[in-house]
Motif scaffolding. Structure first.
Motif, PDB file in Angstrom:
ATOM      1  N   TYR A 150       5.296  10.393  -0.811  1.00 57.67           N
ATOM      2  CA  TYR A 150       4.629   9.106  -0.640  1.00 57.67           C
ATOM      3  C   TYR A 150       5.552   8.080  -0.011  1.00 57.67           C
ATOM      4  CZ  TYR A 150       0.955  10.927  -3.614  1.00 57.67           C
ATOM      5  OH  TYR A 150      -0.065  11.685  -4.129  1.00 57.67           O
TER       6      TYR A 150
ATOM      7  N   TRP B 167       1.092   5.214   0.906  1.00 58.02           N
ATOM      8  CA  TRP B 167       0.486   6.217   1.767  1.00 58.02           C
ATOM      9  C   TRP B 167       1.011   7.593   1.404  1.00 58.02           C
ATOM     10  CZ3 TRP B 167      -2.871   3.718   4.887  1.00 58.02           C
ATOM     11  CH2 TRP B 167      -2.613   2.378   5.193  1.00 58.02           C
TER      12      TRP B 167
ATOM     13  N   LYS C 167       0.852  -1.183   0.000  1.00 64.53           N
ATOM     14  CA  LYS C 167       0.000   0.000   0.000  1.00 64.53           C
ATOM     15  C   LYS C 167       0.888   1.233   0.000  1.00 64.53           C
ATOM     16  CE  LYS C 167      -4.216   1.692   1.827  1.00 64.53           C
ATOM     17  NZ  LYS C 167      -5.505   1.238   1.558  1.00 64.53           N
TER      18      LYS C 167
END
Length: 109
Positions: A60, A53, A51
């Motif tokens: 990021y 974020w 994932k």
């Protein structure tokens, strides 16, 4: 009891013991990120949670958690040695993450 968890990007499923499934579905952080429902098949053949974020500064951060490593670190840490520190599957199936199938190995194996 054996659990089969369908991968998000493939028709394959991961095999898990009941105690492993219970841990993955109740551990607070893993539950928060919906770990169990966001497993994907990695190009290497194993199951992975990944994932990205967005951080407060606008950049990021990508988080990657390999399922077999997470399970081994939680349930098989007592079998890890200096030379045997990589996680492998006894039967060669990287999606079979049952405790009886995971083992710490050396890089040469």
């Amino acid at each position: 009891m054996l659990y089969k968890v369908k991968l998000k990007n493939a028709d394959d499923s991961v095999l898990l013991d009941d105690q492993v499934y219970e841990f993955l579905s109740t551990e607070p952080y893993l539950k928060k990120v919906d770990f169990i429902n966001n497993l994907r098949r990695h190009s290497s053949g194993c199951a992975v949670f990944q994932k990205t974020w967005k951080k407060a500064d606008g950049s990021y951060k990508t988080e990657t958690i390999y399922l077999h490593k997470l399970v081994a670190e939680k349930f098989l840490a007592h079998t890890k040695t200096g030379k045997s520190n990589l996680v492998g599957a006894k039967n060669g199936n990287k999606l079979d993450c049952r405790l009886e199938n995971l083992v710490y190995r050396s890089r040469s194996v």
